[in-house]
Design an enzyme around this catalytic site. Structure first.
Site, PDB file in Angstrom:
ATOM      1  N   GLU A 166      20.913   3.510 -26.351  1.00  0.00           N
ATOM      2  CA  GLU A 166      19.638   3.544 -27.080  1.00  0.00           C
ATOM      3  C   GLU A 166      18.502   3.085 -26.155  1.00  0.00           C
ATOM      4  O   GLU A 166      17.357   3.500 -26.302  1.00  0.00           O
ATOM      5  CB  GLU A 166      19.692   2.662 -28.337  1.00  0.00           C
ATOM      6  CG  GLU A 166      18.557   2.949 -29.297  1.00  0.00           C
ATOM      7  CD  GLU A 166      18.732   2.342 -30.679  1.00  0.00           C
ATOM      8  OE1 GLU A 166      18.909   3.092 -31.660  1.00  0.00           O
ATOM      9  OE2 GLU A 166      18.703   1.098 -30.789  1.00  0.00           O
ATOM     10  N   LYS A 193      16.076  10.919 -38.905  1.00  0.00           N
ATOM     11  CA  LYS A 193      15.878  10.154 -40.154  1.00  0.00           C
ATOM     12  C   LYS A 193      14.960  10.917 -41.105  1.00  0.00           C
ATOM     13  O   LYS A 193      15.193  11.007 -42.303  1.00  0.00           O
ATOM     14  CB  LYS A 193      15.225   8.797 -39.845  1.00  0.00           C
ATOM     15  CG  LYS A 193      16.098   7.824 -39.086  1.00  0.00           C
ATOM     16  CD  LYS A 193      15.345   6.502 -38.899  1.00  0.00           C
ATOM     17  CE  LYS A 193      16.017   5.604 -37.895  1.00  0.00           C
ATOM     18  NZ  LYS A 193      15.255   4.404 -37.581  1.00  0.00           N
ATOM     19  N   HIS A 210      46.978   3.800 -23.896  1.00  0.00           N
ATOM     20  CA  HIS A 210      47.858   4.722 -24.616  1.00  0.00           C
ATOM     21  C   HIS A 210      47.067   5.832 -25.288  1.00  0.00           C
ATOM     22  O   HIS A 210      47.580   6.525 -26.172  1.00  0.00           O
ATOM     23  CB  HIS A 210      48.680   3.949 -25.654  1.00  0.00           C
ATOM     24  CG  HIS A 210      49.530   2.885 -25.024  1.00  0.00           C
ATOM     25  ND1 HIS A 210      50.744   3.160 -24.446  1.00  0.00           N
ATOM     26  CD2 HIS A 210      49.292   1.564 -24.826  1.00  0.00           C
ATOM     27  CE1 HIS A 210      51.254   2.031 -23.939  1.00  0.00           C
ATOM     28  NE2 HIS A 210      50.377   1.055 -24.150  1.00  0.00           N
TER      29      HIS A 210
END
Ligand code: F6P
Length: 544
Positions: free
Chosen positions: A352, A512, A383
């Protein structure tokens, strides 16, 4: 002149083209028996080994010249004294003032110290009341569970630190809800009781729909048990924001409000009242130890010459890897499960801050900036995605984190359980060191006696993947404070070199806005008429 045409940048390019770009680290270690002493640094609780990078002394000195050319010292001064380094939002980025404790501050950073003290006093009052059992719910019972409702910086910092410090006994249970979809919220609320639950509504802007919608769901849940609305807000809600008026309007009484200031960036806010969940878990004294750890790193960043300055060194090495060796991915790999949220926290902090392609003058940059960052608890990641690190076609830089001392068991007592835990710590360390070694050396790490077993293209390890290893003395508030401040400043160093503003985040705004009109279209399909065909169809699929 653009950065990539500048003399210091060009000198690094020539240096890279002359051979280091292709040089093997295995060879670099063979060439210089003092390599690790030269390229590692111990500072207080942290030991940082950056020798497993394709660098030489000449590389470092050219990088320091680049830092001088970009006036990094001047920018560090501007940051720490409170000049308006966040120019697109016309404000300083003064998170360091939150942890300065009146020491070594100048400019605006000095002027805000009394305000910071006053807020920490209010925070201490709330923390002591809750932790001592004197904060009572509507039925008179003491609070047992505290739920932080926030997202991004109003969630990840407290979440990461409280998880990391989970071995410190807390008188209350801490929970975090962030996701807008509400499933996390309903799941959690099904397990809690209204009379003993306290919510923290944490939002710098107090406009974030994710947080406000979760808070509305929490209010509805409280209303199922509490008839008096006033009791809901006065006994079951605390607000933390830069917007006291909006908190009051929403219903939170002033005595339940903690405030901070617009000069604290969201992703830099765990040091402010946003850190309330941390203080509730570990107590105010230990919260101050966290601040002190960060302050120690701030002082180091502000005063140490670049050659011994950890945020500067690590930031410049990233620049070298990204811009000259063309490596644009970074894995964050902690070898202690308590640090499980460190990758998510750093994803926000780094991407950000520096995920930008326009410089401070508003011009498109002609070079790479922020890498893609991701990570996982190291032993689990072994893994999952280490296959790609070892044999994929992507070049990846790795940051490994390991602990010198594991403080969650008594290593001096030789009961069976302590012995197994000691052995498990050794296993974690062994895996961490083995992985960074294999990533660096590739096939050269294979012992002579086993070479025959690896005689196949499918068992070929190219190696030469760069990494840093950060050894932490322990997972204490102070060490964590140092570590997080190290990454904050390293991120700033990179932004300065790339000539970008690390403190705004305009890239998240449009989504947004569009989500608002999309939400309306979910209730009224006619509003989707102007949307693209793909989105229209998706809306049709979920509403039919
Ligand atoms: O959408 C990004 C962002 O603004 C982050 O920078 C911030 O940490 C997060 O949202 C939460 O914002 P707020 O604390 O204002 O609710």
């Amino acid at each position: 002149m653009t950065l990539d045409a500048s003399p210091a940048w060009q000198a690094l390019q020539v240096h890279c083209d002359a051979g280091l770009g292709t040089m093997s680290m295995s060879q670099l270690f063979k060439n210089d028996s003092n390599r690790t002493d030269k390229f590692s640094h111990e500072f207080d609780d942290l030991y940082v080994d950056y020798s497993k990078n394709r660098i030489t002394e000449e590389t470092m000195s050219l990088l320091f010249e680049l830092a001088d050319q970009q006036d990094l010292s001047g920018w560090i001064y501007k940051l720490l004294s409170g000049e308006k380094v966040n120019d697109t939002e016309d404000r300083p980025a003064l998170h360091t003032a939150l942890r300065a404790n009146h020491k070594g501050v100048s400019g605006l950073a000095a002027l805000v110290q009394d305000d910071v003290d006053a807020q920490f006093d209010s925070m201490a009052r709330i923390v002591n009341k809750v932790r001592s059992g004197h904060w009572r719910g509507f039925s008179g019972k003491a609070i047992t569970d505290v739920v932080n409702i926030g997202v991004g910086g109003s969630d990840l910092g407290p979440l990461m630190i409280t998880q990391s410090l989970q071995t410190i006994q807390s008188p209350v249970n801490l929970h975090f809800i962030s996701s807008i979809d509400g499933t996390q919220t309903s799941n959690l609320l099904n397990k809690l009781k209204q009379e003993t639950t306290l919510f923290i509504l944490a939002s710098k802007s107090f406009t974030t729909i994710d947080t406000l919608s979760n808070a509305e769901t929490a209010i509805d849940w409280l209303e199922e048990a509490i008839k008096d609305k006033q009791e809901i807000y006065s006994q079951h809600f605390i607000g933390v924001s830069t917007k006291p008026d909006m908190m009051t309007e929403w219903g939170i009484p002033p005595e339940n409000q903690l405030i901070f200031w617009d000069w604290v960036g969201g992703r830099y806010s765990l040091w402010s009242a946003i850190g309330l969940p941390i203080a509730l878990q570990i107590g105010m004294d230990k919260f101050r130890e966290l601040l002190e750890g960060a302050r120690i790193m701030d002082e180091h960043f502000g005063l140490e010459p670049f050659e011994r300055n950890l945020p500067v060194i690590l930031g410049l090495i990233d620049i070298w890897n990204i811009n000259f060796l063309n490596i644009q991915k970074k894995a964050i790999l902690p070898y202690d499960a308590r640090l499980k949220y460190l990758p998510s926290y750093l994803e926000q902090l780094v991407m950000e801050s520096n995920g930008k392609s326009v410089n401070r003058d508003g011009k498109e940059v002609g070079y790479k900036t922020c890498p893609v960052l991701w990570g996982e608890v190291g032993p689990n990641a072994q893994h999952a995605f280490y296959q790609l690190l070892h044999q994929g076609t992507q070049k990846v830089m790795c940051d490994f984190f390991a602990l010198k001392i594991r403080d969650d068991f008594d290593a001096s007592s030789h009961t069976g359980r302590n012995e197994s835990l000691k052995s498990q710590h050794e296993l974690a360390l062994a895996n961490c060191f083995a992985q960074s070694r294999v990533l660096m050396l590739g096939d050269d790490a294979i012992p002579e006696s086993l070479k025959a077993n690896f005689d196949s293209p499918f068992k070929h390890y190219p190696g030469n993947q760069p990494s840093n290893t950060i050894l932490m003395k322990d997972i204490s508030p102070k060490t964590l404070g140092m570590l997080i401040a190290l990454y904050e400043h390293k991120t700033f160093v990179e932004g300065v070199i790339w000539e970008i503003n690390s403190f705004d985040q305009w890239g998240v705004e449009l989504g947004k806005l569009i989500a608002k009109e999309t939400k309306a279209a979910l209730r009224d399909a006619s509003l989707a008429e102007q949307f693209d065909a793909s989105t229209r169809k998706l809306i049709e699929k979920v509403t039919s």
